[in-house]
Design a protein around this motif. Structure first.
Motif, mmCIF file in Angstrom:
data_model
loop_
_atom_site.group_PDB
_atom_site.id
_atom_site.type_symbol
_atom_site.label_atom_id
_atom_site.label_comp_id
_atom_site.label_asym_id
_atom_site.label_seq_id
_atom_site.Cartn_x
_atom_site.Cartn_y
_atom_site.Cartn_z
ATOM 1 N N THR A 1 6.320 81.191 39.437
ATOM 2 C CA THR A 1 7.866 80.251 38.330
ATOM 3 C C THR A 1 8.210 80.198 39.268
ATOM 4 O OG1 THR A 1 6.661 82.179 36.678
ATOM 5 C CG2 THR A 1 8.927 81.283 37.013
ATOM 6 N N GLU A 2 8.405 81.057 40.664
ATOM 7 C CA GLU A 2 9.650 80.405 42.102
ATOM 8 C C GLU A 2 9.423 78.895 42.746
ATOM 9 O OE1 GLU A 2 9.977 83.360 44.880
ATOM 10 O OE2 GLU A 2 10.738 84.848 43.261
ATOM 11 N N ASN A 3 7.862 78.419 42.387
ATOM 12 C CA ASN A 3 7.744 77.073 42.929
ATOM 13 C C ASN A 3 7.303 76.353 42.220
ATOM 14 O OD1 ASN A 3 6.705 78.624 45.199
ATOM 15 N ND2 ASN A 3 4.687 79.466 44.464
ATOM 16 N N ILE A 4 7.115 76.628 40.450
ATOM 17 C CA ILE A 4 8.068 75.464 39.773
ATOM 18 C C ILE A 4 9.174 75.515 40.003
ATOM 19 C CG2 ILE A 4 7.838 75.333 37.175
ATOM 20 C CD1 ILE A 4 5.394 76.741 36.696
ATOM 21 N N LEU A 5 10.702 76.173 39.661
ATOM 22 C CA LEU A 5 12.100 75.272 39.751
ATOM 23 C C LEU A 5 11.345 75.005 41.384
ATOM 24 C CD1 LEU A 5 13.308 78.930 38.520
ATOM 25 C CD2 LEU A 5 12.275 77.280 37.442
ATOM 26 N N LYS A 6 10.997 75.508 41.947
ATOM 27 C CA LYS A 6 11.316 74.557 43.486
ATOM 28 C C LYS A 6 11.104 72.842 43.150
ATOM 29 C CE LYS A 6 10.897 77.244 46.686
ATOM 30 N NZ LYS A 6 9.762 77.002 48.411
ATOM 31 N N THR A 7 9.855 73.098 42.689
ATOM 32 C CA THR A 7 9.070 71.121 42.952
ATOM 33 C C THR A 7 9.899 70.368 41.899
ATOM 34 O OG1 THR A 7 7.386 72.340 41.971
ATOM 35 C CG2 THR A 7 7.172 72.530 43.512
ATOM 36 N N VAL A 8 10.253 71.275 40.666
ATOM 37 C CA VAL A 8 10.747 69.944 39.663
ATOM 38 C C VAL A 8 12.010 69.620 40.466
ATOM 39 C CG1 VAL A 8 9.970 71.267 38.148
ATOM 40 C CG2 VAL A 8 12.167 71.612 38.426
ATOM 41 N N ARG A 9 12.619 69.877 41.434
ATOM 42 C CA ARG A 9 13.656 69.436 42.067
ATOM 43 C C ARG A 9 13.561 68.186 42.855
ATOM 44 N NH1 ARG A 9 17.154 73.628 45.413
ATOM 45 N NH2 ARG A 9 14.776 74.005 46.132
ATOM 46 N N THR A 10 12.164 67.528 43.515
ATOM 47 C CA THR A 10 11.834 66.450 43.643
ATOM 48 C C THR A 10 12.053 65.021 42.530
ATOM 49 O OG1 THR A 10 9.673 67.038 42.843
ATOM 50 C CG2 THR A 10 10.118 67.451 45.316
ATOM 51 N N ALA A 11 11.936 66.025 41.436
ATOM 52 C CA ALA A 11 12.493 64.630 40.390
ATOM 53 C C ALA A 11 13.959 64.328 40.122
ATOM 54 C CB ALA A 11 11.966 65.127 39.086
ATOM 55 N N GLY B 1 14.970 52.201 33.005
ATOM 56 C CA GLY B 1 14.506 53.106 32.850
ATOM 57 C C GLY B 1 12.807 52.885 33.796
ATOM 58 N N LEU B 2 12.447 52.505 34.025
ATOM 59 C CA LEU B 2 11.087 52.281 34.698
ATOM 60 C C LEU B 2 11.407 53.770 36.011
ATOM 61 C CD1 LEU B 2 10.104 48.679 36.040
ATOM 62 C CD2 LEU B 2 8.804 50.401 34.798
ATOM 63 N N SER B 3 12.324 53.880 36.407
ATOM 64 C CA SER B 3 13.102 54.870 37.565
ATOM 65 C C SER B 3 13.167 55.745 36.286
ATOM 66 C CB SER B 3 14.885 54.818 38.070
ATOM 67 O OG SER B 3 15.358 55.559 38.734
ATOM 68 N N LEU B 4 13.235 56.205 35.493
ATOM 69 C CA LEU B 4 13.175 56.963 34.312
ATOM 70 C C LEU B 4 12.115 57.830 34.711
ATOM 71 C CD1 LEU B 4 15.003 59.700 33.124
ATOM 72 C CD2 LEU B 4 14.884 58.471 31.426
ATOM 73 N N VAL B 5 11.404 56.763 33.560
ATOM 74 C CA VAL B 5 9.883 57.176 33.566
ATOM 75 C C VAL B 5 8.942 57.852 34.745
ATOM 76 C CG1 VAL B 5 8.564 54.852 34.473
ATOM 77 C CG2 VAL B 5 7.494 56.795 32.407
ATOM 78 N N VAL B 6 9.584 56.973 35.711
ATOM 79 C CA VAL B 6 8.916 58.233 37.961
ATOM 80 C C VAL B 6 9.415 59.350 37.838
ATOM 81 C CG1 VAL B 6 9.251 57.528 39.650
ATOM 82 C CG2 VAL B 6 8.661 55.245 38.559
ATOM 83 N N GLY B 7 10.871 59.405 37.143
ATOM 84 C CA GLY B 7 11.412 61.263 37.964
ATOM 85 C C GLY B 7 10.868 61.898 36.513
ATOM 86 N N LEU B 8 10.534 61.578 35.027
ATOM 87 C CA LEU B 8 9.717 62.012 34.330
ATOM 88 C C LEU B 8 8.141 62.548 34.502
ATOM 89 C CD1 LEU B 8 10.387 61.249 30.546
ATOM 90 C CD2 LEU B 8 11.775 62.827 31.552
ATOM 91 N N VAL B 9 7.619 61.955 35.226
ATOM 92 C CA VAL B 9 6.290 61.619 35.855
ATOM 93 C C VAL B 9 5.793 62.490 36.518
ATOM 94 C CG1 VAL B 9 4.634 61.033 37.104
ATOM 95 C CG2 VAL B 9 5.047 59.668 35.208
#
Length: 275
Positions: free
Chosen positions: A90-100, A142-150
């Motif tokens: 759970t901690e890793n999930i919260l840490k890795t999502v910051r890359t987006a 839109g392309l920048s946002l979809v990269v972040g969502l992916v």
């Protein structure tokens, strides 16, 4: 009909751009991108006990169940020792999502720029290129946002797949309404971009349709003029004649209407020709 379709494109691109800007602004500023819940399962009666439940955004994590219930912390501080997160995954999930996180921020900046340029282009439709520029900015946003969502989705899926399975523990996650707003914003911004580019091509085609062909340009016939060899533009044909041009024509007509018997002496004859 063509004018009505241009006005409809102008209105729709403005509405789509405004809605896309609003939705991505709300998504970036709220904390409901992801819901996570962890707990234990009793092997005797299969009852569950919630140990931790939270909702997270790009900037904050808020707990609504468990020992940390009611507490919200900034994302860069959620790994403090006093915060009781159940598992390391759970901690890793919260840490890795910051890359987006940077990609939605870039998308917000681009869509704001596109919205401003688009409205300037609607106010001044003769600046045809502004519709094209705003369309490109909408599409890039839109392309920048979809990269972040992916990246956001892939980070979560990687950590969930690496989570050890256990019959005595359970883990659930789902995406929140902030994530749905961001995804909807992507569709709206791409639609606004496509309509803006199409509006540019439509206006450009109309300009080409009403632009006179070069064969209709009228050359100057005087070989003695300083402007010989140049062409009068169609805009100049529609302008009224200046007083100096009218007076010149009157003087020429008066000279031509003199009786043929009147002759000027040869020694007083002065040529007025510039050639």
């Amino acid at each position: 009909m063509s004018h009505c379709s241009s006005r409809a494109l102008t209105l729709l691109s403005s509405v789509f751009g405004a809605c896309g800007l609003l939705l991505v602004g709300i998504a970036v500023s709220t904390d409901y991108w992801l819901y996570m819940e962890e707990g234990t399962v009793s092997p005797q009666n299969q009852t569950t006990e919630v140990k931790m439940a939270l909702h997270a955004g790009l900037w904050r994590v808020c707990f609504f169940a468990g020992r940390e219930k009611g507490r919200c912390v900034a994302s860069e501080y959620f790994l403090e020792p006093e915060i009781n997160l159940v598992t390391e995954n759970t901690e890793n999930i919260l840490k890795t999502v910051r890359t987006a996180t940077p990609f939605p921020m870039v998308s917000l900046f681009l869509v704001f720029t596109a919205f401003v340029i688009s409205n300037i282009g609607h106010i001044r439709p003769q600046r045809t290129i502004l519709a094209f520029v705003s369309g490109i900015f909408f599409i890039l946003s839109g392309l920048s946002l979809v990269v972040g969502l992916v990246l956001y989705i892939s980070s979560i899926n990687d950590e969930v797949m690496n989570r050890p399975s256990s019959s005595e523990q359970y883990f659930h996650y789902r995406y929140g309404w902030s994530f749905a707003f961001a995804a909807s914003s992507f569709l709206l911004k791409e639609g606004a971009g496509v309509m803006s580019v199409y509006l540019f091509t439509k206006r450009y085609a109309e300009e080409e349709m009403y632009r006179p062909h070069p064969a209709f340009y009228r050359p100057r016939l005087s070989d003695c003029s300083d402007y010989s060899g140049q062409f009068l533009q169609p805009e100049a044909w529609r302008r009224g004649r200046s007083p100096s041009d009218i007076s010149s024509d009157v003087s020429i007509q008066m000279t031509q209407n003199y009786p043929p018997a009147i002759k000027y002496p040869d020694h007083l004859h002065i040529s007025t020709s510039p050639c």
